[in-house]
Design a protein around this motif. Sequence first.
Motif, PDB file in Angstrom:
ATOM      1  N   ALA A  34      32.067  34.335  34.128  1.00 28.52           N
ATOM      2  CA  ALA A  34      30.901  34.702  34.930  1.00 28.52           C
ATOM      3  C   ALA A  34      31.333  35.435  36.193  1.00 28.52           C
ATOM      4  O   ALA A  34      32.375  35.128  36.778  1.00 28.52           O
ATOM      5  CB  ALA A  34      30.109  33.447  35.289  1.00 28.52           C
ATOM      6  N   PRO A  35      30.540  36.425  36.639  1.00 30.30           N
ATOM      7  CA  PRO A  35      30.941  37.231  37.790  1.00 30.30           C
ATOM      8  C   PRO A  35      30.633  36.601  39.143  1.00 30.30           C
ATOM      9  O   PRO A  35      31.017  37.126  40.176  1.00 30.30           O
ATOM     10  CB  PRO A  35      30.128  38.518  37.600  1.00 30.30           C
ATOM     11  N   GLY A  36      29.909  35.483  39.184  1.00 30.04           N
ATOM     12  CA  GLY A  36      29.506  34.890  40.455  1.00 30.04           C
ATOM     13  C   GLY A  36      30.687  34.447  41.296  1.00 30.04           C
ATOM     14  O   GLY A  36      31.787  34.191  40.792  1.00 30.04           O
ATOM     15  N   ALA A  37      30.438  34.322  42.590  1.00 34.61           N
ATOM     16  CA  ALA A  37      31.530  34.013  43.512  1.00 34.61           C
ATOM     17  C   ALA A  37      32.077  32.602  43.334  1.00 34.61           C
ATOM     18  O   ALA A  37      33.192  32.317  43.774  1.00 34.61           O
ATOM     19  CB  ALA A  37      31.062  34.208  44.954  1.00 34.61           C
ATOM     20  N   ASP A  38      31.309  31.704  42.705  1.00 35.98           N
ATOM     21  CA  ASP A  38      31.857  30.373  42.401  1.00 35.98           C
ATOM     22  C   ASP A  38      32.065  30.219  40.900  1.00 35.98           C
ATOM     23  O   ASP A  38      31.940  29.132  40.342  1.00 35.98           O
ATOM     24  CB  ASP A  38      30.972  29.254  42.948  1.00 35.98           C
ATOM     25  N   SER A  39      32.424  31.324  40.251  1.00 34.73           N
ATOM     26  CA  SER A  39      32.706  31.323  38.828  1.00 34.73           C
ATOM     27  C   SER A  39      33.711  30.231  38.481  1.00 34.73           C
ATOM     28  O   SER A  39      34.681  30.005  39.202  1.00 34.73           O
ATOM     29  CB  SER A  39      33.259  32.690  38.429  1.00 34.73           C
ATOM     30  N   ALA A  40      33.465  29.552  37.359  1.00 31.95           N
ATOM     31  CA  ALA A  40      34.353  28.454  36.948  1.00 31.95           C
ATOM     32  C   ALA A  40      34.517  28.462  35.441  1.00 31.95           C
ATOM     33  O   ALA A  40      33.684  28.994  34.709  1.00 31.95           O
ATOM     34  CB  ALA A  40      33.785  27.110  37.405  1.00 31.95           C
ATOM     35  N   ILE A  41      35.607  27.855  34.989  1.00 29.74           N
ATOM     36  CA  ILE A  41      35.861  27.706  33.559  1.00 29.74           C
ATOM     37  C   ILE A  41      36.407  26.311  33.294  1.00 29.74           C
ATOM     38  O   ILE A  41      36.991  25.676  34.168  1.00 29.74           O
ATOM     39  CB  ILE A  41      36.870  28.747  33.024  1.00 29.74           C
ATOM     40  N   GLY A  42      36.216  25.847  32.063  1.00 31.49           N
ATOM     41  CA  GLY A  42      36.857  24.623  31.625  1.00 31.49           C
ATOM     42  C   GLY A  42      38.238  24.942  31.088  1.00 31.49           C
ATOM     43  O   GLY A  42      38.391  25.860  30.280  1.00 31.49           O
ATOM     44  N   VAL A  43      39.246  24.223  31.556  1.00 32.99           N
ATOM     45  CA  VAL A  43      40.625  24.422  31.126  1.00 32.99           C
ATOM     46  C   VAL A  43      41.080  23.172  30.375  1.00 32.99           C
ATOM     47  O   VAL A  43      40.997  22.059  30.901  1.00 32.99           O
ATOM     48  CB  VAL A  43      41.562  24.683  32.319  1.00 32.99           C
ATOM     49  N   TYR A  44      41.559  23.364  29.138  1.00 32.96           N
ATOM     50  CA  TYR A  44      41.997  22.246  28.295  1.00 32.96           C
ATOM     51  C   TYR A  44      43.498  22.380  28.053  1.00 32.96           C
ATOM     52  O   TYR A  44      43.971  23.411  27.581  1.00 32.96           O
ATOM     53  CB  TYR A  44      41.228  22.249  26.970  1.00 32.96           C
ATOM     54  N   PHE A  45      44.222  21.332  28.419  1.00 34.03           N
ATOM     55  CA  PHE A  45      45.675  21.402  28.397  1.00 34.03           C
ATOM     56  C   PHE A  45      46.248  20.256  27.576  1.00 34.03           C
ATOM     57  O   PHE A  45      45.533  19.383  27.104  1.00 34.03           O
ATOM     58  CB  PHE A  45      46.244  21.375  29.820  1.00 34.03           C
TER      59      PHE A  45
END
Length: 269
Positions: A34-45
Amino acid sequence: MPFSYATVVETTELSTRLRRIVLHVEDHEALAVAPGADSAIGVYFGADPDSGVGRNYSVRHQDGARITLDVFLHAHGPGTNWAATAVAGDRVGLDHARCWYEPEPTTEWQLLVSDLSGLPAAARIVEELPTGARATLLVEVAAPDDLAYLPSNDDISVIPSIGTGNGHGPSELARAVRDLALPAGRGYCWFAGEAAESRTVRKYLRSLGWTIDQYDITGYWRHDSEAWDTRFEEVQDDVLAVYERALSAGKGDKLAFEEFDDACERIGL
């Protein structure tokens, strides 16, 4: 949501508590950060990202298939363990790309509220604010040097609370919001911090007559999350039904979440 894989290509120690991790995303178009300034993603490790433990992280920068995550290291936890030990060549899985920060065009001033968990997103918001935009940042950090991470912006008034919250003691964010003399005109509030504090701030703004389009308030983490999760498992069918009914009635995701959160509060969650 689309699931993509990424490889760690670079790591940098930004401070004793903050580590930068740069990822190359194999299918960044499918991930659709997402381009928003608080863009976030789920990271699975873990050894197998498909079934690994996941945590959400803000996207500090994106350049095509390369995304930069700045991760604050806490005392313990799987996210901290991953971020502290990640090296080039490690693989992770990514999904749930999204953002929340969305001030209306009629906004005259902004109130940004964050603890360490939201500081990378807050830094990006500060960096990307249009010239002349009026904003106040209430920020709760562990030590004074955490403030050096924030970009300089003459249009931002920064009010710090040092040594409070962040899992080390009671948070002062909700109190700071209540004590702040809010400017005249139409305001907008963005909040990223502990979930109970987010609830208090949202209820306070609603008591002032703020409408739902004037705030995006998100709990980035939860104090005593294990106990909360255990209790939630016992009642999740009932409270999730509240959320689903609100969506079915066309109330939108934000209002549906508020009704869900109100239902959680009524049963002691």
